[in-house]
Design a protein around this motif. Sequence first.
Motif, PDB file in Angstrom:
ATOM      1  N   PRO A 135      -2.600   9.522   1.438  1.00  0.00           N
ATOM      2  CA  PRO A 135      -3.607   8.466   1.491  1.00  0.00           C
ATOM      3  C   PRO A 135      -3.143   7.195   2.198  1.00  0.00           C
ATOM      4  CG  PRO A 135      -2.712   8.647  -0.717  1.00  0.00           C
ATOM      5  CD  PRO A 135      -2.155   9.800   0.083  1.00  0.00           C
ATOM      6  N   VAL A 136      -1.860   7.022   2.407  1.00  0.00           N
ATOM      7  CA  VAL A 136      -1.362   5.800   3.058  1.00  0.00           C
ATOM      8  C   VAL A 136      -0.692   6.098   4.395  1.00  0.00           C
ATOM      9  CG1 VAL A 136      -1.144   4.508   0.912  1.00  0.00           C
ATOM     10  CG2 VAL A 136       0.794   5.834   1.741  1.00  0.00           C
ATOM     11  N   ARG A 137      -0.993   7.234   4.979  1.00  0.00           N
ATOM     12  CA  ARG A 137      -0.327   7.625   6.222  1.00  0.00           C
ATOM     13  C   ARG A 137      -0.510   6.593   7.332  1.00  0.00           C
ATOM     14  NH1 ARG A 137      -0.649  13.353   9.504  1.00  0.00           N
ATOM     15  NH2 ARG A 137       0.652  12.667  11.225  1.00  0.00           N
ATOM     16  N   ALA A 159       0.837  -1.205   0.000  1.00  0.00           N
ATOM     17  CA  ALA A 159       0.000   0.000   0.000  1.00  0.00           C
ATOM     18  C   ALA A 159       0.869   1.252   0.000  1.00  0.00           C
ATOM     19  CB  ALA A 159      -0.927  -0.003   1.209  1.00  0.00           C
ATOM     20  N   ILE A 160       1.916   1.241   0.800  1.00  0.00           N
ATOM     21  CA  ILE A 160       2.823   2.386   0.888  1.00  0.00           C
ATOM     22  C   ILE A 160       3.544   2.601  -0.435  1.00  0.00           C
ATOM     23  CG2 ILE A 160       4.942   3.215   1.977  1.00  0.00           C
ATOM     24  CD1 ILE A 160       3.894   1.734   4.536  1.00  0.00           C
ATOM     25  N   ARG A 179       2.980   9.824  -0.800  1.00  0.00           N
ATOM     26  CA  ARG A 179       3.280  11.135  -1.398  1.00  0.00           C
ATOM     27  C   ARG A 179       4.760  11.489  -1.331  1.00  0.00           C
ATOM     28  NH1 ARG A 179      -0.308  15.494   1.355  1.00  0.00           N
ATOM     29  NH2 ARG A 179       1.172  16.749   0.203  1.00  0.00           N
ATOM     30  N   CYS A 180       5.458  10.958  -0.346  1.00  0.00           N
ATOM     31  CA  CYS A 180       6.848  11.358  -0.121  1.00  0.00           C
ATOM     32  C   CYS A 180       7.831  10.690  -1.078  1.00  0.00           C
ATOM     33  CB  CYS A 180       7.251  11.058   1.316  1.00  0.00           C
ATOM     34  SG  CYS A 180       7.188   9.316   1.722  1.00  0.00           S
ATOM     35  N   GLU A 186       2.570   4.764   9.142  1.00  0.00           N
ATOM     36  CA  GLU A 186       2.832   4.897  10.570  1.00  0.00           C
ATOM     37  C   GLU A 186       2.884   3.532  11.242  1.00  0.00           C
ATOM     38  OE1 GLU A 186      -0.254   7.487  11.949  1.00  0.00           O
ATOM     39  OE2 GLU A 186       0.695   9.258  11.086  1.00  0.00           O
ATOM     40  N   GLU A 187       1.947   2.672  10.894  1.00  0.00           N
ATOM     41  CA  GLU A 187       1.925   1.345  11.503  1.00  0.00           C
ATOM     42  C   GLU A 187       3.211   0.580  11.203  1.00  0.00           C
ATOM     43  OE1 GLU A 187      -0.502  -2.867  11.347  1.00  0.00           O
ATOM     44  OE2 GLU A 187      -1.536  -1.059  10.671  1.00  0.00           O
ATOM     45  N   LEU A 188       3.622   0.605   9.963  1.00  0.00           N
ATOM     46  CA  LEU A 188       4.830  -0.122   9.593  1.00  0.00           C
ATOM     47  C   LEU A 188       6.067   0.504  10.243  1.00  0.00           C
ATOM     48  CD1 LEU A 188       5.649  -2.577   7.968  1.00  0.00           C
ATOM     49  CD2 LEU A 188       5.981  -1.105   5.996  1.00  0.00           C
TER      50      LEU A 188
END
Length: 101
Positions: free
Chosen positions: A58-60, A17-18, A23-24, A64-66
Amino acid sequence: MTSTQARRMRRPVLQAAIDAGARCTKADPDLFFRADGEPPATWQAQRAEAIGFCHGCPVRAACEELALRGTATATSASTTWSAAVVPATSWSPSASSRPSA
């Protein structure tokens, strides 16, 4: 299925997903890491710019979890998030479970 097995199965899903939507990925990677000897004021300004990439991403949540899992397989955005945000927040399981004052 054990919780350990579930976590292992979730990592590739989060990473996919990331990789697909962070965006980064278009930012300069050096933006997210503090240089040796960099003055605190300079780093704070740079860190604020780096964190700006996270707002509205959209994948924040997946990132963060990872990043908070601290996995060696985390790349790209999750590494970015952990470099810029995690050290500044001093997150720890014990601190997050405490009631706020």
